[in-house]
Design an enzyme around this catalytic site. Structure first.
Site, PDB file in Angstrom:
ATOM      1  CG  HIS A 106      10.063   7.964  -0.233  1.00 19.45           C
ATOM      2  ND1 HIS A 106      11.313   8.151  -0.771  1.00 19.45           N
ATOM      3  CD2 HIS A 106      10.220   8.056   1.112  1.00 19.45           C
ATOM      4  CE1 HIS A 106      12.185   8.349   0.210  1.00 19.45           C
ATOM      5  NE2 HIS A 106      11.548   8.297   1.369  1.00 19.45           N
ATOM      6  CD  GLU A 112      12.052  -5.844   4.938  1.00 18.93           C
ATOM      7  OE1 GLU A 112      12.036  -7.085   4.935  1.00 18.93           O
ATOM      8  OE2 GLU A 112      12.522  -5.176   4.014  1.00 18.93           O
ATOM      9  CG  HIS A 153       6.044  -1.352  14.503  1.00 20.08           C
ATOM     10  ND1 HIS A 153       6.702  -0.383  13.790  1.00 20.08           N
ATOM     11  CD2 HIS A 153       6.945  -2.323  14.724  1.00 20.08           C
ATOM     12  CE1 HIS A 153       7.959  -0.764  13.592  1.00 20.08           C
ATOM     13  NE2 HIS A 153       8.132  -1.928  14.148  1.00 20.08           N
ATOM     14  CE  LYS A 213      26.059  -6.751  15.540  1.00 21.71           C
ATOM     15  NZ  LYS A 213      26.239  -6.997  14.133  1.00 21.71           N
ATOM     16  NE  ARG A 234       4.818   8.405   9.915  1.00 23.72           N
ATOM     17  CZ  ARG A 234       5.166   7.113  10.045  1.00 23.72           C
ATOM     18  NH1 ARG A 234       5.035   6.505  11.215  1.00 23.72           N
ATOM     19  NH2 ARG A 234       5.631   6.418   9.040  1.00 23.72           N
TER      20      ARG A 234
END
Lengths: 622, 196
Positions: free
Chosen positions: A78, A258, A306, A334, A453
């Site tokens: 996924h 990314e 991370h 922004k 998770r």
């Protein structure tokens, strides 16, 4: 050789295979964009189905719908599907559909390289998914932490498909990014200086820089995993002194840029849609552009957020905490510029604006606010590996999906010539909006309640059940909204209202040409004098109505040299994918490989690639 | 607008697309080699067992092959100069010399690898073997690709498809070739010359 339009008289109705061949050999950015869009939408359905399977499994405690191993494969695929195939696929779709037209160009700088990028994307995505046929899809998470990826812990082919599939996709992404960089640097219409460049093209430029700089470290990391698995090297082997944390650095130094690769094009779409539907220029154009550049630049200095729980020490953690908090500044700039664009505008409440303003900006602020909570390191220690993190990054990526939908409602009429239905569009929006908040709002709460998770199930009695059930219901609403979208597109193709060249009273050059555009885009390359060139042509720089469109002039067709179709890009991309498939099959027969026979497949792939590249290099380009 | 009717020749910067592409590609390659070199540096001196670098390096030998590679940049530059002047025979000579020097370097690397393996250094034996062979091996592969490109140019010239109109193609191959040389200066310094 210039073949413009369809040959008249000889084959007035070309046969099916001729038609198919014309798509296989196409080098037209518009057709390649449509191929990207169709492929990506197929993967959106696949990735969405995987999400629904996850939510069915988690709807109730102690569920046995999926076994743990299958669950690992489904949540891994996924993530990989949604990031590498859907988000990056739709990015490439919009780069192809929009950028050359916005620049006033006839095509990208390297049309055959563009075709190669698409075929690499298609074959790479198939290779990534091929593991399902062995019942061994990647099951190590999209981050694939070492040394779970060693043959000792994941002996099956799943990790090999991960490595090789992503290598092919990486080659395709870098090729595409190089192409769009050269296109934007070199193919702007005369007079279009960098600060007359539309914001979506600007964000494409920034993202392309991120792609060509962020993918190489990932490529090297994947090479190291591949060597460890195939040749017994020691990169991530602690027994020989190897350090698995090196993988985390190589992965996240790619993985965090990314994130910006995914979000900046969405911000570009929003920056295009808002001014058109507020009938005002973008508020603070230079701030929006420089904020995008600054986000891209800072994106390089935040990767270790991370890895706070790894134990890099207080100095490293503090540095990365500060840089991470800093990123909230240009992002906030922004958001305020978008609000300033809407403020006082003549707001047209059409579906693209629903998705851009309510679908992107509002939930994205929740994603941003939960994001700023993570760099508070002690707080992060509590949140890490809980559903709070899952909720946070889905509040970042679901707005990206909303921006893609805004882009489709806005730009698809340019290619199909027909508008999408506004009524169905609003049904689509509200289902998507309510579903998203139900799904991931519930996960914010269940994350605070401590639900970890990546676990395939959870015990009853911890207060997690109602939130999980709500989350599952929300996920099905999102699924339903995507069905409404597909129905809307099909309905529009059959019986949509004819769009005309400029259905939204647009501001940029893509609305100057017909819908769909002729194969050469512009009969005469426009000369640009204003940032909102088309708006200035229609209403004057100061609001007086002055002129009209310049429709394509068929009389000048014969003077236009177009690149001719080529099948070599397809051959080269196919060869590369076969070569990397061979590298998977080198694995021993006990786990489903071919052993040394795999080398024969590698050599076959290499030969096809070399043949394709030489045919390509020595073929006349036009 | 007569000049924009031929859109394929128009570029906003005045620089050919292919040259911009090569520069950007080389920028991307910097990150590729940067990551490999970073891996080497992270594992510098971390091997648990031998052979260690100082036991097997022959600095004099590798210096000579590095010198040959650097000199090939000179002949490459002369080849670009010759094709611009339209001197096809000289271009062929310089291209051939460049390719031969590159081949001497790669041949030297193959010999060096063989010697190291004979001394017990393999991909698998320790971290030094793993990182050394992968880093220098990927550099050698890049040189090999460059040699193939040079021979392809020579092949095109034999077919009569290389002339002053293709000077830019030779220049772009030259850009790649010089880049590969410069990367070797960094790798040679980091791997061989810096004390362990």
């Amino acid at each position: 050789m210039a073949t413009v339009g369809r040959a008249v008289g000889v084959f007035p109705r070309p046969g099916f295979f001729e038609y198919l061949w014309s798509w296989l050999t196409t080098v037209d950015h518009k057709r390649i964009g449509i191929l990207y869009g169709l492929t990506t939408t197929a993967y959106l359905l696949v990735g969405g189905l995987e999400a629904l399977l996850i939510r069915i499994q988690l709807a109730h405690p102690e569920s046995r719908f999926l076994d743990p191993d299958t669950y690992n494969q489904i949540f891994t695929m996924h993530g990989l599907t949604m990031i590498f195939l859907v988000a990056m696929g739709y990015n490439a779709t919009f780069f192809n559909l929009v950028v050359p037209l916005q620049l006033g160009a006839r095509d990208v700088a390297f049309p055959r390289l563009n075709a190669f990028s698409y075929w690499g994307f298609l074959f790479g995505s198939l290779l990534l998914n091929l593991g399902w046929l062995w019942g061994q899809a990647p099951g190590v998470g999209w981050f694939a932490y070492a040394n779970l990826t060693s043959v000792q812990y994941t002996p099956g082919l799943g990790t090999d498909f991960y490595v090789m599939g992503l290598q092919v996709l990486g080659i395709s992404s870098i090729a595409s990014a190089l192409n769009f960089l050269v296109t934007i640097i070199n193919l702007r219409a005369p007079g279009m200086t960098m600060f007359k460049l539309p914001v979506f093209s600007w964000m494409t430029l920034v993202v392309s820089v991120l792609i060509i700089t962020a993918f190489p470290p990932f490529t090297v990391g994947l090479i190291e995993v591949m060597f460890d698995r195939l040749f017994g090297t020691n990169f991530f082997n602690p027994a020989a002194g190897g350090n698995p944390v090196l993988w985390q650095h190589l992965f996240w130094v790619f993985g965090h840029p990314e994130v910006y690769i995914l979000v900046l094009p969405a911000m570009g779409i929003v920056s295009e849609v808002l001014p058109v539907f507020a009938r005002k220029p973008l508020f603070g154009y230079p701030f929006v552009v420089f904020s995008g550049i600054f986000i891209g630049f800072l994106g390089w200095g935040v990767w270790a957020h991370h890895m706070f729980a790894v134990g890099l020490g207080p100095v490293a953690n503090s540095v990365f905490a500060i840089t991470t908090m800093l990123i909230a500044v240009p992002t906030g700039v922004k958001v305020f510029n978008w609000l300033g664009t809407l403020w006082g505008g003549h707001i047209q409440l059409k579906t693209p604006l629903y998705f851009a303003a309510l679908g992107f900006i509002a939930p994205f602020i929740i994603g941003g606010v939960t994001g700023v909570m993570h760099p508070v390191v002690p707080s992060d220690y509590q949140q890490t590996d809980t559903y709070f993190v899952v909720a946070h990054f889905h509040y970042v990526v679901m707005p990206i999906v909303a921006a893609f939908f805004a882009g489709f409602y806005y730009w698809l009429p340019k290619y199909t010539g027909r508008l999408l239905d506004e009524g169905l569009g609003k049904v689509h929006f509200w289902l998507f909006f309510i579903g998203t908040n139900l799904t991931f709002g519930s996960q914010i709460i269940v994350g605070f309640l401590g639900m970890p998770r990546r676990n395939y199930t959870y015990p009853a009695g911890l207060g997690w059940e109602p939130w999980n059930l709500l989350s599952t219901i929300g996920a099905f609403l999102i699924g339903l909204s995507v069905v409404v979208f597909v129905v809307n597109v099909l309905k529009s193709l059959r019986s949509g209202q004819v769009a005309g060249p400029d259905p939204w009273d647009g501001r940029t050059l893509e609305w100057l040409t017909s819908s769909p555009p002729p194969v050469y885009n512009f009969a005469e390359i426009p000369v640009v004098r204003h940032r909102d060139e088309l708006w200035a042509r229609k209403y004057g720089a100061h609001g007086e109505r002055v002129g009209a469109h310049n429709p394509p002039n068929p009389g000048s067709e014969l003077q236009i040299h177009l690149p001719r179709p080529s099948y070599y890009p397809l051959v080269a991309a196919l060869g590369i994918a076969i070569g990397f498939l061979g590298a998977v099959l080198i694995r021993p027969a006990e786990v489903g490989g071919l052993g040394p026979l795999g080398w024969a497949v590698v050599v076959l792939g290499a030969l096809i690639t070399v043949g394709g590249l030489y045919g390509w290099a020595f073929e006349p380009a036009e | 607008m007569a000049e924009v009717a031929h859109a394929e020749h128009y570029t906003s910067t005045g620089i050919d697309h292919r040259k911009v592409l090569m520069w950007l590609f080389l920028g991307s390659e910097c990150l590729f080699f940067g990551s490999l070199i970073a891996t080497y540096q992270v594992y510098r001196g971390q091997s648990l067992v031998g052979p260690h670098p100082h036991e097997i390096f022959n600095i004099a030998y590798t210096s000579i092959s590095a010198f040959v590679l650097l000199m090939s940049s000179l002949t490459m530059a002369l080849a670009v100069n010759s094709i611009r002047l339209g001197n096809l025979p000289a271009t062929r000579v310089w291209l051939l010399l460049t390719a031969l020097q590159g081949s001497i370097f790669v041949g030297g690397q193959v010999f060096e690898f063989t010697t190291f393996v004979a001394h017990g250094l393999s991909l698998q034996v320790n971290l030094f073997g793993t990182t050394f062979f992968v880093l220098t091996g990927f550099h050698g592969a890049h040189v090999t690709v460059g040699i193939i490109m040079l021979f392809s140019l020579l092949f095109a010239s034999v077919l009569g498809r290389l002339g002053p109109a293709q000077a830019l193609t030779v220049e772009i191959v030259g850009l790649y070739w010089h880049f590969v040389d410069i990367v070797w200066i960094v790798i040679f310094t980091v791997v061989y010359l810096l004390p362990y």
